[in-house]
Design a protein around this motif. Structure first.
Motif, mmCIF file in Angstrom:
data_model
loop_
_atom_site.group_PDB
_atom_site.id
_atom_site.type_symbol
_atom_site.label_atom_id
_atom_site.label_comp_id
_atom_site.label_asym_id
_atom_site.label_seq_id
_atom_site.Cartn_x
_atom_site.Cartn_y
_atom_site.Cartn_z
ATOM 1 N N LYS A 85 33.420 36.942 -49.705
ATOM 2 C CA LYS A 85 34.279 38.125 -49.821
ATOM 3 C C LYS A 85 35.720 37.732 -50.131
ATOM 4 O O LYS A 85 36.407 38.400 -50.916
ATOM 5 C CB LYS A 85 34.223 38.937 -48.518
ATOM 6 N N THR A 89 38.341 38.178 -54.085
ATOM 7 C CA THR A 89 39.553 39.002 -54.099
ATOM 8 C C THR A 89 40.461 38.573 -55.248
ATOM 9 O O THR A 89 40.434 37.403 -55.669
ATOM 10 C CB THR A 89 40.328 38.872 -52.779
ATOM 11 N N GLN A 91 43.578 37.980 -55.146
ATOM 12 C CA GLN A 91 44.536 36.970 -54.679
ATOM 13 C C GLN A 91 43.943 35.561 -54.765
ATOM 14 O O GLN A 91 44.650 34.612 -55.094
ATOM 15 C CB GLN A 91 44.968 37.266 -53.231
ATOM 16 N N MET A 230 46.268 39.849 -48.730
ATOM 17 C CA MET A 230 44.866 39.887 -49.152
ATOM 18 C C MET A 230 44.010 40.594 -48.104
ATOM 19 O O MET A 230 43.143 41.415 -48.427
ATOM 20 C CB MET A 230 44.362 38.464 -49.374
ATOM 21 N N ASN A 234 42.396 44.404 -49.321
ATOM 22 C CA ASN A 234 40.995 44.320 -49.750
ATOM 23 C C ASN A 234 40.017 44.811 -48.689
ATOM 24 O O ASN A 234 38.803 44.638 -48.831
ATOM 25 C CB ASN A 234 40.648 42.872 -50.132
ATOM 26 N N LEU A 236 39.338 43.805 -45.583
ATOM 27 C CA LEU A 236 38.530 42.743 -44.993
ATOM 28 C C LEU A 236 38.376 42.881 -43.476
ATOM 29 O O LEU A 236 37.693 42.075 -42.848
ATOM 30 C CB LEU A 236 39.143 41.374 -45.321
#
Length: 552
Positions: A85, A89, A91, A230, A234, A236
């Motif tokens: 994952k 991204t 980044q 990030m 995103n 996460l």
């Protein structure tokens, strides 16, 4: 569950050799192995088989989320679903566009590898080391969450690199900061009245008098900031929570940029901070990968064997801390590690032509900065994540009318035509007392003679800890007592090992076209301060002999 899924589950059961009754039960009841409800309990004699098959199916489902990369150095690299994952991204994908050796590619054609594959390699080696410690020493209580956090830190440790890797933070930003200081000093001098001194710098703004390895600002700072960015942009949080590390963000950032006082883990797990970025000895998986990877792409042989180090690594109490130590017989292997570091810096990273191109790109970036806002981007992650080596072409193919951008474009056009800043001379120096003062006077003198064109820059080449021997900070254990570690004196390893661990080189580069005049100026300068180009070597040699005599 669809008929297709039923057939898939039945196929798994048959492939694993379960009884035919189990397979029939799955098919007739049409239930998933992940959710066998109480209303569909199988006969008691089949329950064990069903439970085992259910666990296997869940594991297979999880394994399908893993991703395998084929790496040119380490072979197959398998990444945990959470790491996948992160890799997916924007980044992290940005690292594909930042070369590992910056402008080194323009000197060594094979050095085309990027920060992306380096980060994958560091993550892979971090997993090997921490799982090796976990397996050999269960008493350390290394959890699955610890292993995952170490891997994430390894994967993200280079997120913050700017364009051309260390050119951005090691040259451009430091030169910008130096220019600001010079401007402030000039304003103070103007308040007091006219005072002789360096004139305005080249088209870039001022003369570069910066030590190449000063660490006022480091890419690790931006790595932590970009990691936060990030994580938030995103979404996460959920997957971090799924694997039980949602509250470990600060611990991960501490492993990327190790602070003076770490709070993520207590003293018993302080050794975890030595895996990715080892501030104690400099022996970490980051170096293991980039030495191996750089040597691979440069065609240079490396004598260090990181696999042996991982095999013999153990955690012991050393100098009052729980530290990663190694076998006594591995001392020479570690000297090989720092020897290849010295060799790469001397032959590749600080190659005179590489440094010339770095200075040219730095000048171009300084000129383009007011338009592209490069230096201010380190405080704006939305902007910073867009900065890659592509900035080179953005400047090179600029078609606007801004005068500074046009000057920057002309510098890059010189690089394309191989009309580089001229390397004039180098002086081997030793920072010691009066010699140190003399070097500073000489630097100022030369830049005053032609402040627009002369660049004087000092480069340090060491084993990583200045004049200190990093091996002195390493603990070594013996096979008959693996829980006790102690220091090994260098003369017990080999009498042929070095006694001095750092050298400094002062280099002079020239921006202009009048090479003949520049040569005369440099010769006159050398005669004034160094008597002859070789006197610095004699001074260095005298200092070297004195140090050796003291040690003996």
């Amino acid at each position: 569950m669809s008929q297709k899924e039923v057939e898939l589950m039945q196929g798994i059961a048959e492939g694993l050799g379960y009884r035919k009754e189990v397979c029939t039960y799955i098919k007739e009841k049409k239930i998933t192995l992940d959710n066998i409800s109480s209303t569909h309990r199988p006969p008691l004699e089949m329950q064990h088989d069903i439970d085992q098959l259910s666990k296997y199916a869940k594991r297979r489902k999880e394994e399908r989320l893993y991703k395998v990369f084929k790496d040119s150095v380490h072979g197959l690299i398998t990444l945990h679903p959470l790491l996948v994952k992160i890799v997916d991204t924007p980044q992290f994908q940005r690292l594909r566009s930042i070369k590992q050796l910056g402008v080194g590619y323009r000197v060594y054609p094979g050095a085309s590898h990027n920060r992306f594959e380096h980060s994958l390699g560091v993550c892979h080696l971090a997993k090997l080391l921490v799982t090796s410690l976990k397996k050999k020493q269960p008493e350390l209580n290394i959890t699955d969450e610890d292993v995952l956090c170490v891997q994430i830190a390894a994967l993200c440790h280079d997120l913050g690199h700017g364009p051309f890797s260390h050119v951005f933070d090691g040259t451009f930003l430091k030169d910008k900061e130096k220019d600001k200081e010079k401007s402030k000093d000039k304003c103070k001098d103007n308040d007091k009245g006219p005072k002789p001194g360096p004139g305005p710098g080249p088209s870039s703004g001022s003369v570069s008098l910066v030590h190449a390895q000063d660490e006022d600002w480091k890419h690790e700072n931006s790595s932590c900031k970009l990691f936060d960015h990030m994580y938030k942009t995103n979404g996460l949080e959920d997957i971090f929570g799924k694997y039980g590390i949602k509250d470990e963000i600060n611990f991960i950032k501490e492993m990327i940029n190790v602070p003076e006082a770490c709070k993520g883990r207590d003293d018993k797990k302080s050794f975890l901070y030595e895996i990715v970025s080892n501030k104690e000895t400099g022996i970490d998986v980051d170096k293991f990968d980039y030495f191996a990877r750089d040597c691979h792409h440069l065609g240079i042989q490396s004598g260090f064997d990181y696999q042996r180090y991982i095999e013999f690594a153990r955690v012991c109490k050393f100098n009052g801390k729980w530290r990663i130590c190694t076998r006594d017989k591995e001392a020479f292997n570690l000297y090989e590690l720092f020897s290849i570091r010295k060799s790469l810096f001397k032959r590749v990273y600080y190659h005179k032509t590489t440094c010339s191109i770095e200075l040219m790109i730095s000048d171009a970036l300084k000129l383009a900065d007011p338009v592209l806002n490069l230096s201010s981007s380190i405080n704006n992650m939305e902007k910073y994540q867009t900065l890659t080596d592509d900035i080179y072409n953005q400047i090179l193919f600029y078609e606007g009318k801004d005068s500074k951008m046009i000057e920057a474009k002309e510098i890059l056009e010189r690089i394309e035509k191989r009309q580089l800043y001229k390397f004039m001379t180098k002086i081997q120096i030793s920072k010691d007392g009066e010699i140190d003062k003399k070097v500073k006077m000489a630097e100022e003198d030369l830049t005053q003679r032609d402040p627009k064109n002369f660049i004087v820059k000092t480069y340090k080449i060491s084993y990583g800890m200045g004049n200190k021997n990093p091996i002195d900070q390493v603990g070594f254990y013996k096979p008959d007592n693996p829980s006790k570690a102690e220091k090994i004196e260098i003369n017990k390893v080999s009498p042929m090992l070095p006694q001095i661990f750092q050298e400094e080189v002062l280099r002079v580069y020239y921006r202009g076209d009048d090479i003949e005049t520049a040569k005369k100026t440099v010769d006159d300068w050398q005669e004034k301060y160094w008597v002859s180009p070789n006197v610095s070597f004699l001074v260095f040699r005298l200092w070297y002999v004195q140090v050796c005599n003291m040690l003996l």
